[in-house]
Design a protein around this motif. Structure first.
Motif, PDB file in Angstrom:
ATOM      1  N   TYR A 135      39.517  91.597  26.669  1.00  0.00           N
ATOM      2  CA  TYR A 135      38.393  91.746  28.082  1.00  0.00           C
ATOM      3  C   TYR A 135      38.696  90.838  29.108  1.00  0.00           C
ATOM      4  CZ  TYR A 135      37.843  96.547  25.820  1.00  0.00           C
ATOM      5  OH  TYR A 135      38.029  97.606  25.360  1.00  0.00           O
ATOM      6  N   THR A 239      33.356  96.144  32.158  1.00  0.00           N
ATOM      7  CA  THR A 239      34.408  95.529  31.483  1.00  0.00           C
ATOM      8  C   THR A 239      34.881  95.208  32.146  1.00  0.00           C
ATOM      9  OG1 THR A 239      34.168  96.276  28.900  1.00  0.00           O
ATOM     10  CG2 THR A 239      36.558  95.093  29.913  1.00  0.00           C
ATOM     11  N   LYS A 242      41.379  94.469  31.515  1.00  0.00           N
ATOM     12  CA  LYS A 242      41.765  94.595  30.169  1.00  0.00           C
ATOM     13  C   LYS A 242      43.248  94.223  30.619  1.00  0.00           C
ATOM     14  CE  LYS A 242      39.290  98.325  28.858  1.00  0.00           C
ATOM     15  NZ  LYS A 242      38.747 100.287  28.682  1.00  0.00           N
TER      16      LYS A 242
END
Length: 324
Positions: A135, A239, A242
């Protein structure tokens, strides 16, 4: 995690590491080694490296060791290593039969001359597939950071230059975003102010506390582990990136054991190791059946090709760490 973990293969002197890692191991476990009635070596050496907060690594392998001894008729000799450089040298010297590797460490082991076969990758819970993601993170109140492009010029926390999800995959992501140049780890310091936290939880905490503007850690560390521990509040971090799924941590066998033994071990790891089977066999009870310090639920079959993604990222980044 500490600097030397399954997701952190730091550069170290192989000879010194070997002395620390496999001192006291018995002789070479090649195909010519004395075998028991079931065809396995009389002693099987299993090596592993501590992950974060591991106070008694051998205890976390207890259920697995009991099952392996039952299934093979061998004595399993556990070796706690200080780093993977020593485990790799132990494999090459035929002093280590089995080892538990992170994906980056597994790939680098092969690059450095270890001849090994994957036996199975761990999964966190029943029905899941092995693997995890890296992340890209920042604080929830950071409105000016919404993607990796926004990491440019910022103080950015990485885990360690040898970490799969805390450095290698983030480096590839930053290259794709045009933040850093390809080759030689991208000259990160020219594009941002890198901080190497040495641990995934330490990286996440530094971001949460404002010591870093942004940074990286692996998915379940911030989604579950740190929240369960009370170290992070839900929604405290956001986040903004990814990675693709990274192959999971893997048990691998030294090819010196021979095809017949390796075939039997692949069957054991892929079909006989999970919490339900460990408990049914009387090797443990309840949550104590979770094994390794990753607290795995079980092991599933995995092929070497599952780690091609890591090799590809090594090629893309040109990271020197990929060469060990």
């Amino acid at each position: 995690m500490k600097v030397f973990t399954r997701r952190s293969l730091a550069a170290a002197g192989f000879a010194a590491a070997l002395a620390l890692t496999v001192s006291g191991c018995s002789g070479s476990h090649s195909e010519s080694t004395a075998r028991n009635a079931q065809g396995f070596p009389e002693t099987i050496t299993l090596a592993a490296v501590p992950a974060e907060n591991s106070t008694d690594l051998k205890a976390s392998y207890g259920p697995l060791i009991k099952l392996l001894e039952h299934e093979t008729g061998s004595k399993v000799e556990f070796k706690q290593a200080s780093d993977y450089a020593g485990v790799v040298e132990g494999m090459i010297a035929k002093k280590v039969d089995l080892a538990f590797f992170g994906p980056f460490a597994y790939v680098v082991a092969g690059t450095n001359g270890a001849h090994l076969t994957p036996l199975g990758a761990v999964i966190k819970d029943k029905g899941l597939q092995p693997g995890y993601k890296s992340y890209g993170l920042t604080r929830a109140d950071q409105s000016n950071i919404n993607g990796l492009k926004d990491f440019s010029g910022k103080k950015v926390c990485f885990v360690d230059p040898g970490s799969t999800s805390g450095f290698l995959y983030p480096t590839a992501g930053l290259m794709e975003a045009g933040v850093i140049k390809s080759g030689s780890d991208g000259d990160i310091s020219a594009a941002m102010k890198p901080v190497y936290a040495g641990a995934h939880d330490a990286s996440a905490l530094a971001i949460a506390h404002g010591d870093c503007d942004a940074g990286f850690a692996f998915d379940t560390m911030v989604d579950k582990t740190m929240i369960d521990k009370g170290d992070l509040k839900p929604g405290q971090l956001k986040t903004v990136w990814k990675s693709e799924t990274i192959a999971g941590s893997v048990f691998a066998a030294n090819n010196a054991l021979g095809d017949e033994v390796i075939g039997k071990l692949k069957d054991i790891f892929a079909n006989k190791i999970d919490i339900e089977k460990l408990q049914a066999a009387g090797h443990c009870q309840g949550d104590a059946c979770r094994f390794t310090d990753e607290r795995a639920w079980g092991v599933v079959a995995v092929d070497d090709s599952a780690y091609s993604g890591v090799r590809h990222v090594c090629e893309v980044t040109g990271s020197k760490k990929c060469k060990g």
